[in-house]
Write a protein that holds these residues in place. Structure first.
Motif, PDB file in Angstrom:
ATOM      1  N   UNK A   8      53.670 109.266  79.873  1.00  0.00           N
ATOM      2  CA  UNK A   8      52.443 110.091  79.924  1.00  0.00           C
ATOM      3  C   UNK A   8      51.994 110.393  81.344  1.00  0.00           C
ATOM      4  N   UNK A   9      52.259 109.474  82.291  1.00  0.00           N
ATOM      5  CA  UNK A   9      51.888 109.748  83.680  1.00  0.00           C
ATOM      6  C   UNK A   9      52.684 110.916  84.242  1.00  0.00           C
ATOM      7  N   UNK A  10      53.982 110.969  83.910  1.00  0.00           N
ATOM      8  CA  UNK A  10      54.819 112.071  84.375  1.00  0.00           C
ATOM      9  C   UNK A  10      54.306 113.401  83.839  1.00  0.00           C
ATOM     10  N   UNK A  11      53.996 113.442  82.548  1.00  0.00           N
ATOM     11  CA  UNK A  11      53.493 114.684  81.955  1.00  0.00           C
ATOM     12  C   UNK A  11      52.109 115.035  82.517  1.00  0.00           C
ATOM     13  N   UNK A  12      51.282 114.019  82.791  1.00  0.00           N
ATOM     14  CA  UNK A  12      49.959 114.287  83.353  1.00  0.00           C
ATOM     15  C   UNK A  12      50.065 114.884  84.749  1.00  0.00           C
ATOM     16  N   UNK A  53      58.122 116.259  90.750  1.00  0.00           N
ATOM     17  CA  UNK A  53      58.229 114.805  90.601  1.00  0.00           C
ATOM     18  C   UNK A  53      58.058 114.394  89.143  1.00  0.00           C
ATOM     19  N   UNK A  54      57.083 114.993  88.461  1.00  0.00           N
ATOM     20  CA  UNK A  54      56.906 114.686  87.045  1.00  0.00           C
ATOM     21  C   UNK A  54      58.108 115.081  86.220  1.00  0.00           C
ATOM     22  N   UNK A  55      58.671 116.247  86.518  1.00  0.00           N
ATOM     23  CA  UNK A  55      59.850 116.714  85.779  1.00  0.00           C
ATOM     24  C   UNK A  55      61.054 115.820  86.036  1.00  0.00           C
ATOM     25  N   UNK A 106      44.621 109.896  78.284  1.00  0.00           N
ATOM     26  CA  UNK A 106      44.214 109.121  77.111  1.00  0.00           C
ATOM     27  C   UNK A 106      45.401 108.305  76.590  1.00  0.00           C
ATOM     28  N   UNK A 107      46.568 108.938  76.504  1.00  0.00           N
ATOM     29  CA  UNK A 107      47.763 108.210  76.075  1.00  0.00           C
ATOM     30  C   UNK A 107      48.122 107.093  77.030  1.00  0.00           C
ATOM     31  N   UNK A 108      47.965 107.334  78.348  1.00  0.00           N
ATOM     32  CA  UNK A 108      48.282 106.310  79.343  1.00  0.00           C
ATOM     33  C   UNK A 108      47.349 105.108  79.199  1.00  0.00           C
ATOM     34  N   UNK A 109      46.037 105.362  79.093  1.00  0.00           N
ATOM     35  CA  UNK A 109      45.074 104.269  79.042  1.00  0.00           C
ATOM     36  C   UNK A 109      45.194 103.440  77.766  1.00  0.00           C
ATOM     37  N   UNK A 169      50.354 106.242  91.109  1.00  0.00           N
ATOM     38  CA  UNK A 169      50.351 106.250  89.643  1.00  0.00           C
ATOM     39  C   UNK A 169      51.441 105.374  89.051  1.00  0.00           C
ATOM     40  N   UNK A 170      52.303 104.788  89.896  1.00  0.00           N
ATOM     41  CA  UNK A 170      53.374 103.947  89.378  1.00  0.00           C
ATOM     42  C   UNK A 170      54.435 104.731  88.640  1.00  0.00           C
ATOM     43  N   UNK A 171      54.589 106.001  88.980  1.00  0.00           N
ATOM     44  CA  UNK A 171      55.517 106.861  88.258  1.00  0.00           C
ATOM     45  C   UNK A 171      56.954 106.405  88.478  1.00  0.00           C
ATOM     46  N   UNK A 172      57.677 106.190  87.396  1.00  0.00           N
ATOM     47  CA  UNK A 172      59.091 105.818  87.504  1.00  0.00           C
ATOM     48  C   UNK A 172      59.890 107.015  87.997  1.00  0.00           C
ATOM     49  N   UNK A 173      60.840 106.775  88.897  1.00  0.00           N
ATOM     50  CA  UNK A 173      61.225 105.520  89.544  1.00  0.00           C
ATOM     51  C   UNK A 173      60.597 105.362  90.927  1.00  0.00           C
ATOM     52  N   UNK A 174      59.584 106.175  91.251  1.00  0.00           N
ATOM     53  CA  UNK A 174      59.046 106.184  92.606  1.00  0.00           C
ATOM     54  C   UNK A 174      58.230 104.937  92.916  1.00  0.00           C
ATOM     55  N   UNK A 175      57.518 104.417  91.947  1.00  0.00           N
ATOM     56  CA  UNK A 175      56.719 103.218  92.170  1.00  0.00           C
ATOM     57  C   UNK A 175      56.498 102.496  90.860  1.00  0.00           C
ATOM     58  N   UNK A 176      56.841 101.220  90.828  1.00  0.00           N
ATOM     59  CA  UNK A 176      56.671 100.416  89.617  1.00  0.00           C
ATOM     60  C   UNK A 176      55.949  99.142  90.007  1.00  0.00           C
ATOM     61  N   UNK A 177      54.661  99.087  89.710  1.00  0.00           N
ATOM     62  CA  UNK A 177      53.863  97.986  90.237  1.00  0.00           C
ATOM     63  C   UNK A 177      54.042  96.686  89.458  1.00  0.00           C
TER      64      UNK A 177
END
Length: 377
Positions: free
Chosen positions: A256-260, A231-233, A277-280, A184-192
């Motif tokens: 939004x990815x973290x909260x999702x 991880x999201x938190x 929806x917010x992410x897209x 999902x590219x969640x910061x800071x684990x993965x940033x594409x």
């Protein structure tokens, strides 16, 4: 009844094939007409996705198709994300680049309905490989392409490794959760993404990964869900505690990815849909724009605001301490990431793409609670 089910099945199949047709069409027409045709094709794709949500395929003829309303609504979000990408970009002279949003959205939709999540991950890996090929054709781009394929493949293979292990074990749950936060590219684990065009691939890619996460819970079990929440938190609090303003904005675009992921972890799938929806429509490279910042900050009446209310109402039943940490993290992240001058203006953008995004975000935030009351979810 059989005719109705057959018509629903045909409509669903057409909705999945349509972005591929759009990719072929925008490659075939002259450059000057490509953007106009891409807008029409993506808009028709949105109508088809909405029709599939309202009139889903059902019955024996639909065996093998995913009939989960949240998954269908998620594919509607992917379709509108494609429309927004086409609207906000001008005429692109490279044929493969201008077809990439259509191809990546089509593959993301197929990944979500694959009969086995492992097959869906394979489709996402194919989408990643195609995107890397498109990006790295110019001379001197091989190093950047290697970085993209390496990060995405690490996430894919972690999830696949977890799926090969026995279900509901600690190791399988942790491996699958770690792989998903990378996908999902969640910061800071993965940033594409490094370039603005990278969002052509990674907006639908990360959206499909979030939808797949909902289907992986049965295998990952409680450890998987808890790891997603933590991880999201952690990502939310890193956004809140980032020191320099550019760092906060970079982290904030995956907010939004973290909260999702937190919502998926506590099985609040409708809340995860609203964050998707917010992410897209506002995530990724749009996070620096005024209307997108307000959306990502969960200001009313957008979809992420309603998602926050649903998330916190369910999280209080799941764990009071984590619910309080989530509330504090959201408030801290929003307060520090959004300058005071941006809170009261830029709610209604001047460009056509922003207006479409705000309209869809507002409509989703208002209609989803109504659909919940009517039993659609």
């Amino acid at each position: 009844m059989t005719g109705t089910a057959g018509a629903g099945m045909f409509l669903a199949a057409l909705a999945f094939v349509w972005p591929f047709l759009g990719a072929a069409a925008v490659c075939a027409v002259p450059v000057a007409r490509s953007r106009e045709l891409a807008i029409w094709m993506s808009a028709i794709g949105c109508v088809l996705a909405l029709a599939v949500f309202v009139f889903p395929a059902s019955g024996a003829v639909a065996a093998g198709w995913d009939d989960d309303p949240v998954q269908r609504a998620g594919r509607v979000m992917l379709a509108f994300g494609l429309l927004l990408m086409v609207l906000e970009n001008g005429i692109l002279h490279d044929r493969l680049v201008r077809s990439l949003p259509h191809v990546s959205t089509a593959l993301a939709g197929l990944a979500c309905v694959a009969p086995d999540p492992a097959v869906g991950l394979g489709i996402l890996e194919a989408a990643l490989a195609w995107g890397v090929f498109v990006f790295t054709r110019p001379a001197g781009q091989a190093r950047m392409g290697w970085g993209l394929i390496r990060n995405g493949s690490v996430g894919t293979f972690l999830v696949l490794s977890g799926l090969l292990l026995p279900a509901n074990t600690v190791v399988s749950g942790l491996m699958m959760a770690c792989g998903l936060v990378v996908l999902t590219g969640l910061s800071p684990f993965g940033q594409f993404w490094q370039d603005e065009n990278d969002t052509f691939l990674f907006l639908p890619f990360a959206g499909a990964a979030l939808l797949l996460a909902m289907r992986l819970r049965t295998h990952g079990g409680e450890v998987f869900e808890t790891a997603l929440v933590l991880c999201g938190l952690l990502s939310v609090w890193l956004t809140a505690c980032a020191g320099r303003f550019p760092d906060r904005q970079r982290l904030f675009r995956t907010f939004p990815s973290a909260l999702a992921l937190i919502a998926v972890g506590i099985q609040a799938d409708v809340a995860a849909l609203l964050f998707l929806c917010g992410w897209c429509l506002a995530g990724g490279g749009r996070a620096g724009r005024g209307w997108a910042v307000n959306t990502l900050a969960c200001f009313p009446p957008s979809a992420p605001f309603v998602g926050c209310l649903l998330l916190l109402s369910m999280m209080s039943d799941w764990s009071w301490p984590l619910a309080l940490l989530t509330v504090a993290g959201i408030l801290a992240a929003v307060t520090r990431a959004v300058p005071a001058r941006d809170i009261t203006h830029h709610f209604w953008p001047q460009d056509a793409a922003g207006r479409v995004a705000c309209s869809v975000l507002t409509a989703t935030g208002l209609l989803v609670p109504l659909a919940m009351m009517l039993g659609a979810f």
